[in-house]
Motif scaffolding. Structure first.
Motif, PDB file in Angstrom:
ATOM      1  N   ASN A 197       0.809  -1.216   0.000  1.00 21.14           N
ATOM      2  CA  ASN A 197       0.000   0.000   0.000  1.00 21.14           C
ATOM      3  C   ASN A 197       0.841   1.265   0.000  1.00 21.14           C
ATOM      4  OD1 ASN A 197      -2.533  -1.360   0.115  1.00 21.14           O
ATOM      5  ND2 ASN A 197      -2.196  -1.766   2.296  1.00 21.14           N
ATOM      6  N   GLU A 198       2.142   1.107   0.250  1.00 24.18           N
ATOM      7  CA  GLU A 198       3.043   2.246   0.255  1.00 24.18           C
ATOM      8  C   GLU A 198       4.214   1.968  -0.680  1.00 24.18           C
ATOM      9  OE1 GLU A 198       4.285   3.338   4.129  1.00 24.18           O
ATOM     10  OE2 GLU A 198       2.251   3.594   4.922  1.00 24.18           O
ATOM     11  N   LYS A 199       4.576   2.950  -1.463  1.00 27.90           N
ATOM     12  CA  LYS A 199       5.657   2.810  -2.438  1.00 27.90           C
ATOM     13  C   LYS A 199       7.002   3.027  -1.748  1.00 27.90           C
ATOM     14  CE  LYS A 199       7.104   4.589  -6.989  1.00 27.90           C
ATOM     15  NZ  LYS A 199       8.458   5.028  -6.616  1.00 27.90           N
ATOM     16  N   ILE A 259      -5.191  -0.557  -8.653  1.00 24.64           N
ATOM     17  CA  ILE A 259      -5.499   0.724  -8.008  1.00 24.64           C
ATOM     18  C   ILE A 259      -4.244   1.269  -7.333  1.00 24.64           C
ATOM     19  CG2 ILE A 259      -6.768   1.802  -6.106  1.00 24.64           C
ATOM     20  CD1 ILE A 259      -9.109  -0.070  -6.782  1.00 24.64           C
ATOM     21  N   THR A 260      -3.520   0.354  -6.657  1.00 29.71           N
ATOM     22  CA  THR A 260      -2.282   0.750  -5.987  1.00 29.71           C
ATOM     23  C   THR A 260      -1.212   1.158  -6.996  1.00 29.71           C
ATOM     24  OG1 THR A 260      -2.755  -0.770  -4.158  1.00 29.71           O
ATOM     25  CG2 THR A 260      -0.486  -0.020  -4.405  1.00 29.71           C
ATOM     26  N   HIS A 263      -1.804   4.506  -8.375  1.00 24.67           N
ATOM     27  CA  HIS A 263      -1.444   5.491  -7.360  1.00 24.67           C
ATOM     28  C   HIS A 263       0.075   5.681  -7.306  1.00 24.67           C
ATOM     29  CE1 HIS A 263      -1.504   7.770  -3.635  1.00 24.67           C
ATOM     30  NE2 HIS A 263      -0.679   6.892  -3.077  1.00 24.67           N
ATOM     31  N   GLY A 266       1.047   6.374 -11.707  1.00 27.40           N
ATOM     32  CA  GLY A 266       0.233   7.312 -12.460  1.00 27.40           C
ATOM     33  C   GLY A 266       0.165   7.023 -13.952  1.00 27.40           C
TER      34      GLY A 266
END
Length: 290
Positions: A197-199, A259-260, A263, A266
């Protein structure tokens, strides 16, 4: 493999050594000067040999490793033992021959998930990397396939001896396994069993290799591996069930993951998504209005 083993953490080396120790059960017929069918048959000698082999290896692992390495080693050894027993059944020319190849496929899949993670992304390595405890639904599906194979083998044994169909299933399994592991190796540290959920700073969009064929090659490989196991077992009911359940699971997983990724990356990912298919039938991924 030797070069890879040299780069492995102690956890990876312990897992590899234990898997090979477990798989050494396939050498028992040579040590006993007996055919492989001995261990697949009703005789007592084969069962005693298996029990002694397991007990001896477990004692060795207890001497060699302390927790947490022992916890890794015992799981890897169990998978190796299942693979070795599968080889014995596969070469025994018995009515359980195809189930033996299934055992090899299942155990190699789970162990290779751990080993490739240990090579590619050791920071995410854990006992969960074996995927043995993937989910209740996954375990229930595996149990269902074993029950169907056994029941149908008793009622209609000829149904489990369709060699050409089992061969097709084995080829599907090999294709799926190779594609998934190629995807994991190509993605490197970008691959994780858990959707992120976090890059992270090192997270990049991989579009080369098998990712140039499909957006989600690891899921494509797992999908065809999964349904291939049921073709291999000649399980018509589980084939239908696995196909529907796997398709639904990967459809939801792909939408969640995309979706992730949108995000994270892009427009870069949107262009990639437009150019490369998901790889799974009738799954387009998350719908985005450009």
């Amino acid at each position: 493999m030797a070069a890879a083993a040299g780069r492995l953490l102690p956890e990876g080396r312990a897992g590899l050594a234990a898997f090979l120790l477990g798989a050494s059960v396939a050498a028992l017929p040579l040590l006993l000067s007996a055919p492989a069918a001995l261990l697949a048959g009703p005789g007592l000698q084969g069962r005693v040999a298996l029990a002694l082999h397991v007990a001896g290896i477990n004692a060795l692992l207890l001497l060699l490793y302390r927790p947490p390495l022992y916890q890794i080693a015992v799981r890897a050894c169990f998978l190796g033992f299942a693979c070795g027993c599968g080889l014995l059944l596969g070469f025994a020319r018995s009515s359980w021959e195809h189930f033996g190849w299934y055992m090899c496929s299942l155990s190699l899949f789970h162990f290779s998930e751990y080993l490739v993670t240990a090579i590619n992304n050791p920071r995410s390595l854990s006992l969960d990397s074996f995927l043995i405890n993937h989910s209740f639904e996954y375990n229930l599906a595996a149990l269902s396939s074993w029950i169907e194979f056994t029941v149908e083998k008793i009622i209609y044994p000829e149904m489990k001896q369709i060699t050409w169909l089992s061969t097709v299933g084995l080829l599907m399994v090999i294709f799926g396994e190779c594609l998934r592991k190629a995807a994991m190796l190509t993605a490197g540290s970008n691959f994780n069993h858990i959707v992120q959920n976090e890059k992270s700073d090192t997270h990049t969009l991989v579009t080369s290799g098998v990712y140039g064929w499909f957006r989600h090659p690891s899921y494509v490989g797992w999908f065809y591996w999964s349904i291939g196991t049921q073709v291999l077992l000649c399980n018509p009911l589980c084939f239908v069930g696995y196909t529907l359940a796997s398709w639904r699971f990967f459809r939801e997983r792909i939408e969640e993951e995309e979706i992730t990724l949108i995000h994270f990356f892009g427009e870069e990912y949107l262009k990639y998504k437009k150019k490369v298919p998901s790889g799974l039938p009738f799954i387009e991924g998350v719908k985005v209005e450009l």
